[in-house]
Design a protein around this motif. Structure first.
Motif, short mmCIF file in Angstrom:
data_model
loop_
_atom_site.label_atom_id
_atom_site.label_comp_id
_atom_site.label_asym_id
_atom_site.label_seq_id
_atom_site.Cartn_x
_atom_site.Cartn_y
_atom_site.Cartn_z
N PRO A 207 17.47 13.32 36.21
CA PRO A 207 16.21 13.55 36.52
C PRO A 207 16.04 15.15 37.04
N GLU A 208 17.10 15.73 37.43
CA GLU A 208 16.98 17.01 37.73
C GLU A 208 16.56 17.95 36.67
N PHE A 209 16.79 17.53 35.53
CA PHE A 209 16.52 18.33 34.25
C PHE A 209 15.02 17.95 33.70
N THR A 210 14.71 16.88 34.24
CA THR A 210 13.15 16.56 33.50
C THR A 210 12.16 16.49 34.62
N GLY A 211 12.29 17.37 35.81
CA GLY A 211 11.14 17.31 36.79
C GLY A 211 11.00 16.11 37.60
N GLY A 212 12.15 15.45 37.71
CA GLY A 212 12.31 14.31 38.56
C GLY A 212 12.05 12.88 37.81
N VAL A 213 11.82 13.00 36.70
CA VAL A 213 11.38 11.99 35.75
C VAL A 213 12.54 11.17 35.24
N GLU A 214 12.43 9.54 35.65
CA GLU A 214 13.88 8.94 35.21
C GLU A 214 13.47 8.44 33.83
N GLY A 215 14.58 8.03 33.19
CA GLY A 215 14.23 7.28 31.99
C GLY A 215 14.07 8.06 30.81
N VAL A 216 14.39 9.43 30.76
CA VAL A 216 14.20 10.06 29.66
C VAL A 216 15.55 10.15 28.72
N TYR A 217 15.46 9.86 27.61
CA TYR A 217 16.41 9.79 26.45
C TYR A 217 16.60 10.88 25.55
N ARG A 218 17.67 11.51 25.19
CA ARG A 218 17.61 12.59 24.16
C ARG A 218 18.93 12.48 23.32
N GLY A 219 18.66 12.73 22.09
CA GLY A 219 19.44 12.75 21.03
C GLY A 219 19.48 13.69 20.12
N LYS A 220 20.63 13.96 19.32
CA LYS A 220 20.44 15.14 18.23
C LYS A 220 21.10 14.78 16.96
N TYR A 221 20.95 15.40 15.88
CA TYR A 221 21.61 15.28 14.63
C TYR A 221 21.68 16.51 13.98
N GLU A 222 22.70 17.12 13.63
CA GLU A 222 23.21 18.14 12.91
C GLU A 222 22.87 17.99 11.66
N VAL A 223 21.93 18.87 10.79
CA VAL A 223 21.73 18.79 9.46
C VAL A 223 22.88 19.14 8.68
N MET A 224 23.66 18.07 7.66
CA MET A 224 24.74 18.60 7.12
C MET A 224 24.66 18.98 5.56
N PRO A 225 25.44 19.66 5.01
CA PRO A 225 25.08 19.75 3.61
C PRO A 225 25.28 18.63 2.73
N GLY A 226 24.34 18.51 1.86
CA GLY A 226 23.90 17.49 1.06
C GLY A 226 23.01 16.41 1.64
N ASP A 227 22.76 16.56 2.81
CA ASP A 227 21.86 15.77 3.50
C ASP A 227 20.38 15.90 2.94
N ARG A 228 19.52 15.00 2.33
CA ARG A 228 18.20 14.92 1.82
C ARG A 228 17.56 13.76 2.42
N VAL A 229 16.53 14.34 3.32
CA VAL A 229 15.54 13.36 3.84
C VAL A 229 14.24 14.03 3.54
N GLU A 230 13.16 12.93 3.17
CA GLU A 230 11.78 13.41 2.77
C GLU A 230 10.71 12.77 3.55
N ASN A 231 10.15 13.28 4.47
CA ASN A 231 9.07 12.63 5.45
C ASN A 231 9.36 11.22 5.85
N GLN A 232 10.68 10.96 6.67
CA GLN A 232 10.87 9.76 7.14
C GLN A 232 10.83 9.77 8.73
N HIS A 233 10.31 8.70 9.24
CA HIS A 233 9.99 8.27 10.57
C HIS A 233 11.37 8.30 11.15
N VAL A 234 11.38 8.45 12.85
CA VAL A 234 12.42 8.33 13.58
C VAL A 234 12.19 7.03 14.11
N THR A 235 13.12 6.19 14.33
CA THR A 235 13.11 4.80 15.00
C THR A 235 13.70 4.80 16.36
N PHE A 236 13.11 4.70 17.27
CA PHE A 236 13.99 4.57 18.87
C PHE A 236 14.34 3.26 18.93
#
Length: 603
Positions: free
Chosen positions: A169-198
């Motif tokens: 929470p010290e990095f979110t203005g005191g808000v609890e329950g904030v979740y973050r994730g990352k994905y690095e795009v790799m050579p050969g990855d090909r995605v077209e207009n796809q949604h993310v599902t949490f």
């Protein structure tokens, strides 16, 4: 003041809705300008109050007496420390009292409390819009959910169960329950207009899920886009404010761009190895994938002369993006063409190109070709950059105007005058009820009369209370071939600033080439004994953006300041403002125009 009776009558006329009901000079009244409504949502600590009454009345804001100015205006600041703050305005005269109460209410804070159980909310989702990334870039996602849980995300039809972590929470203005994730795009990855599902783990066998509103696309880049609007512009970055984002400049229809990404409804444009820009996606049509490059060798360069301008032309194979800027001392115009590689082996410059000292070119880096136009006069009088026949890049540089008589420097010249705001766009409002749009027009009309008396042709962008777009004002100036533009405004402050403290005159310009005009106007306005607000450069205002003619925006004085409001609505002071602007223009032409029937200037 000397003209008190006239001023008071005029102030009453300017009060909204009171033009047909003139108040007797011995009647008590209370007209509230700010707040505009009885209940106002406002989130900051201080709030500006502005109202007017009979000049001989006493005025009180929350029980504290405040100064009533000769116009009847009174102002003050209210401390808004509570969730609800009462503003009580009282005026009194001849044993009469009028009181009005209004409320300031702090907006309710957005509910970011984490939900109980194992829930994913629809709050704090990132990204906020569709994104388009290429190899090596990182997709960052976020959601708000129940704290202390295990979370992952899917890129639909591509990759599952990418880990997410809960952020302290010290990095979110005191808000609890904030979740973050990352994905690095790799050579050969090909995605077209796809949604993310949490996904948040519910038990060993299942997850709670929420699908994003945004979509993601990977690779299939770069793509070529073609500009489909003459109003298209290149932004330097993704930042913005009330004047819009900082801009490299404008592009005409048909220019092709190398698109390398999409973020916040803006395409990322790769201009060169070291420079990117952004353009709103609505300006662009993506071309078929088979079109894979935007580039051209440069051909020969030619400098020629028209009747009133010098013309620099460069042969290209297609319409490439460009940006332009100016330099002073020496007086230069710079045009950078992106996607261009030098194959220019000569230039032709006839003797009749009277305003050009020299034209040079440099290959600044891969895909960045620079044209340097050095003028043989000290002031840039405007130029244009665009494409002519068969993708030929054309720069048209206006010569200084010719003034036949040094004693009448404005005679025969065409000068554009813009009365700022108008119609639905009222601008600022003074505590006595005067509206900026009306004050601007009054001064502009006096300026028009003064200029015509000196033999100038005057182009008015508006002569009545009309609503005009900035693009319409620019077209009026261009279509009438005006030498330059003076835009008349009155300054104002926001709701959180003290109107008594802010006063003075100022001048604004965007392009450094037109700084001398702003400096002259500012100096002339200071001769009216106004306070110094200063000169503002790189001003990202639509009517300051044209490069085709010198332009300046004059903030005459602060209409939000009660004393300066009196000056701005005084017809005699309006005449003084107009007279000072005319003197500034006379000096500008005397300093920078060409005199006589021959020489480097134009008729």
């Amino acid at each position: 003041m000397k003209y008190f009776s006239l001023l008071f009558f005029w102030m009453i006329l300017l009060q909204p809705g009171m033009a047909q009901n003139i108040i007797p000079l011995d009647s008590l009244y209370l007209n509230v300008v700010i707040p505009e409504e009885d209940t106002v949502q406002y989130g900051y600590q201080q709030y500006r109050v502005a109202a007017n009454t009979h000049p001989q009345a006493k005025a009180y804001i929350n029980g504290e007496e405040v100064q009533v100015y000769p116009s009847g205006a009174f102002v003050g600041m209210v401390n808004h420390a509570e969730d609800t703050t009462v503003i009580e305005l009282t005026v009194s005269m001849n044993l009469q009292n009028i009181t009005r109460e209004m409320l300031l209410v702090k907006p309710e804070e957005a509910n970011t409390s984490p939900p109980k159980g194992k829930t994913i909310t629809n709050k704090m989702h990132l990204p906020t819009d569709d994104v388009w990334l290429q190899t090596g870039e990182i997709l960052e996602v976020q959601f708000l959910g129940s704290p202390g849980q295990e979370a992952v995300f899917n890129i639909d039809d591509f990759k599952r169960n990418i880990p997410m972590r809960e952020v302290s929470p010290e990095f979110t203005g005191g808000v609890e329950g904030v979740y973050r994730g990352k994905y690095e795009v790799m050579p050969g990855d090909r995605v077209e207009n796809q949604h993310v599902t949490f996904k948040m783990k519910k038990n060993f066998f299942s997850y709670n899920k929420r699908k994003s509103d945004f979509t993601v696309s990977f690779n299939d880049l770069p793509r070529i886009g073609e500009v489909r609007s003459d109003e298209a512009f290149l932004n330097i970055g993704m930042g913005t404010d009330r004047l819009g984002g900082a801009k490299f400049g404008f592009l005409e229809e048909g220019v092709r761009l190398r698109i390398t990404g999409l973020k916040n409804q803006n395409y990322r444009v790769n201009l060169s190895n070291s420079l990117d820009a952004w353009i709103p996606e609505g300006f662009i049509e993506l071309l078929p994938e088979e079109i894979a490059s935007v580039e051209s060798l440069t051909g020969s360069m030619r400098v020629s002369a028209g009747a009133k301008e010098d013309i620099i032309s460069l042969n290209l194979f297609e319409k490439l993006p460009y940006i332009t800027f100016q330099e002073l001392n020496p007086n230069r115009i710079i045009v950078d063409v992106f996607g261009a590689t030098s194959n220019t082996n000569w230039k032709t410059q006839p003797l009749n190109s009277k305003g050009i000292e020299d034209v040079e070119w440099q290959q600044m880096e891969n895909n960045r070709f620079r044209i340097i136009i050095e003028l043989n006069h000290s002031q840039n009088w405007g130029y244009s950059v665009g494409y002519g026949w068969n993708s030929q890049l054309v720069v048209r540089v206006k010569r200084p105007p010719v003034i036949p008589d040094v004693l009448e420097p404005l005679k025969g010249r065409t000068i554009a005058v813009d009365a700022g705001h108008g119609g639905l766009n009222e601008g600022g409002m003074g505590a006595a009820g005067s509206m900026e749009k009306q004050v601007n027009l009054m001064i502009a009309k006096k300026l028009e009369t003064s200029l015509r008396s000196r033999g100038a042709n005057v182009v008015m962008t508006r002569t009545d209370d009309s609503t005009l777009l900035m693009s319409e004002r620019k077209k009026i100036v261009l279509n009438n071939n005006a030498d330059l533009l003076v835009s008349i405004h009155a300054n104002s402050i926001g709701y959180g600033s003290d109107p008594v403290r802010f006063q003075g005159t100022g001048a604004y310009y965007k392009h450094v080439a037109y700084k001398p005009l702003a400096q002259l106007m500012y100096a002339k306005m200071l001769e009216l004994d106004l306070e110094r607000h200063g000169i503002t450069g790189s001003f990202n205002f639509s009517l300051s953006a044209p490069i085709e003619y010198p332009n300046v925006l004059v903030e005459t004085a602060y209409i939000s300041n009660p004393e300066e409001e009196i000056l701005l609505t005084d017809p005699e002071f309006q005449e003084k403002i107009a007279r000072q602007i005319v003197r500034g223009l006379e000096e500008y032409y005397t300093d920078y125009a060409s005199f006589g029937m021959s020489g480097l200037g134009e008729q």
